[in-house]
Design a protein around this motif. Sequence first.
Motif, PDB file in Angstrom:
ATOM      1  N   CYS A   1      -2.491  -9.567  -0.914  1.00 11.64           N
ATOM      2  CA  CYS A   1      -1.757  -8.874  -1.968  1.00 11.64           C
ATOM      3  C   CYS A   1      -1.159  -9.898  -2.925  1.00 11.64           C
TER       4      CYS A   1
ATOM      5  N   CYS B   1      -3.762  -1.310  -0.843  1.00  9.28           N
ATOM      6  CA  CYS B   1      -3.783  -2.637  -1.461  1.00  9.28           C
ATOM      7  C   CYS B   1      -4.418  -3.601  -0.466  1.00  9.28           C
TER       8      CYS B   1
ATOM      9  N   SER C   1       0.827  -1.208   0.000  1.00  8.94           N
ATOM     10  CA  SER C   1       0.000   0.000   0.000  1.00  8.94           C
ATOM     11  C   SER C   1       0.858   1.253   0.000  1.00  8.94           C
TER      12      SER C   1
END
Length: 133
Positions: free
Chosen positions: A76, A72, A66
């Motif tokens: 991920c 995010c 992120s």
Amino acid sequence: MDQILGQVLRNAVWERLDMLADLAKEADSPALVSAARSELPRLTEGWRAMLSAHEPDERGDCPTCSTRWHRCKAPCSVWQVAHDHLVAGGLAHFHDSRRARRLRGSTAAAPPAQNRRAPASTGRHALVGDTGR
């Protein structure tokens, strides 16, 4: 200078992975047992360290992937790749190709990550990549 050191680091990792893959394909049983005993604990610890850096925070975001402007959500891509290669096994290539095509909006198959190589003119791993100059 940082680019050169980064490239040297990346090359060393690629070379180690190549050596382990070659060993798995070509070594005899005693050599494989020896390599497994020394390398598997190192590889599992490396995966654990990398995955712990990508553990979701209290909001369910990956703190490593992120940014300030783009969050995010977990899991991920690091966790997805880990699952594909460590859990899904033989389905990983099929799954990665479908996801890559979907993300690109194309029907062409994506090359598997393990087949990446530097251009032949520079050898398998050049010390300094093309900087575009």
